[in-house]
Design a protein around this motif. Structure first.
Motif, mmCIF file in Angstrom:
data_model
loop_
_atom_site.group_PDB
_atom_site.id
_atom_site.type_symbol
_atom_site.label_atom_id
_atom_site.label_comp_id
_atom_site.label_asym_id
_atom_site.label_seq_id
_atom_site.Cartn_x
_atom_site.Cartn_y
_atom_site.Cartn_z
ATOM 1 N N ASP A 104 -2.524 -1.107 9.046
ATOM 2 C CA ASP A 104 -2.721 -0.693 7.567
ATOM 3 C C ASP A 104 -3.895 0.187 7.566
ATOM 4 O O ASP A 104 -4.094 0.785 6.567
ATOM 5 N N ARG A 107 0.746 6.710 5.835
ATOM 6 C CA ARG A 107 1.636 5.770 6.231
ATOM 7 C C ARG A 107 2.846 5.822 6.004
ATOM 8 O O ARG A 107 3.057 6.181 4.719
ATOM 9 N N TRP A 138 2.066 5.700 11.147
ATOM 10 C CA TRP A 138 1.059 6.478 10.523
ATOM 11 C C TRP A 138 1.528 8.037 11.253
ATOM 12 O O TRP A 138 1.416 8.062 12.497
#
Ligand SMILES: [Zn+2]
Ligand SMILES: [Zn+2]
Length: 334
Positions: free
Chosen positions: A310, A19, A4
């Motif tokens: 994530d 991302r 990130w």
């Protein structure tokens, strides 16, 4: 690998993190590479993502509470081997040559560099670090529990030491988040009597359950005079409140990077009788080694809220909204 990056700093709700698929970093001379197992989300990451700390290089990967396993060694690495569990913290590099470094105050080095600001950090699957700035980690903790020790823990510990609490002394703690709840446990393990002043009812309950003698509102007076106090809440209005709670010769240590304005102090009420107030700036490696050694001897209770890597941007949004219980920690494996 997935990492990130801070694209353009903006409020967390506007999702300033991007991302990205980036190359796995190669360890340079003196560096090791870690396969990241857990990375804590520190409030400083929020300051980086939102632009309070302006970017020092484009697209930097934040994250400076990194726990991982060595999977590659650069040339000339001593004291680390493949498979070791190591930690990466905020202080990444100093010049080792200036007057501050030479007198053991490397936290004040003007040439210091920081993980997640000057170089990529741990919101990723891999991260590199100089072996002599990496930390060996105590046994008896999960990867996720160790992550918040690496910034919240170490910096809170330095603030506690700067309060110069005498053995068996009476300590006041103002504000009770991730950093304070770890420092309080160190003080309790060392025999202090601890009084916690904080606005959150849940935090007061936590303080009492960890062994604090009292817990009251942020602006309330503790039940006895204090030998030392640490201000963790970033609230300058609490400086005179804490100074007034000190006994003669007591010390107030301020833990944070940011503090709202301190109101006008009155010499007689707040400072006379040799009361003092001091700030805390990051930490030295010696602080880190000492704190982690204490954490190995006294099992600290660490509360974490897990997020898969994530969802790093969700973790920042939740932190900004004060919705995280304990410390948010990212896990690359989900
Ligand atoms: Zn230096
Ligand atoms: Zn931090």
């Amino acid at each position: 690998m997935i990492g990130w990056q801070v694209a353009t700093p903006a409020p967390a709700a506007a999702r300033p993190l991007r991302r990205a698929l980036v190359p796995v970093p190669e360890p340079a001379v003196g560096q090791v590479r870690l396969r990241v197992a857990a990375c804590g989300v520190c409030r400083t990451d929020l300051h980086l993502a939102e632009g309070d700390l302006p970017p020092r290089r484009p697209g930097t990967i934040p994250g400076h509470e990194v726990v991982g396993y060595v999977d590659a060694l650069g040339d000339d690495v001593d004291g680390a081997a493949i498979g070791d569990r190591l930690g990466i913290a905020w202080l990444r590099e100093t010049d080792g040559a200036c007057g501050y470094c030479r007198r053991g105050a490397e936290n004040l080095c003007p040439a210091s560099r920081y993980t997640g600001w000057d170089a990529d950090g741990g919101y990723a699957e891999y991260a590199v670090v100089r072996a002599d700035y990496a930390y060996q980690l105590p046994a008896g903790y999960s990867d996720g529990e160790l992550a918040p020790l690496l910034c919240a823990g170490i910096v809170g510990f330095r603030a506690l030491r700067r309060a110069e609490l005498p053995p068996g002394g009476r300590l006041g703690i103002y504000g009770f988040g991730a950093s304070a709840h770890l420092a309080a446990q160190v003080a309790l393990a060392e025999g202090a009597r601890v009084h916690v002043m904080t606005r959150s009812e849940a935090a007061r309950q936590l303080a009492l359950s960890l062994g604090a003698s009292s817990a009251s509102g942020a602006y309330e007076a503790p039940p006895e005079p204090l030998d030392a106090a640490v201000l963790f809440a970033p609230v300058g209005d609490l400086v005179p409140v804490a100074l007034r709670a000190l006994d003669r010769g007591g010390t107030l240590s301020i833990a944070g990077i940011h503090l709202s304005d301190v109101p006008v102090l009155n010499y007689q009420q707040h400072l006379f009788q040799e009361r003092s107030v001091r700030s805390t700036t990051a930490n030295t490696r010696a602080d880190g080694h000492e704190f982690l050694e204490i954490a190995g001897r006294h099992r600290l209770a660490v509360t974490i809220t897990p997020y898969p890597l994530d969802r790093a941007d969700d973790a920042l949004v939740d932190l900004a909204a004060d919705r995280v219980n304990g410390a948010a920690v990212l896990f690359p494996s989900g």
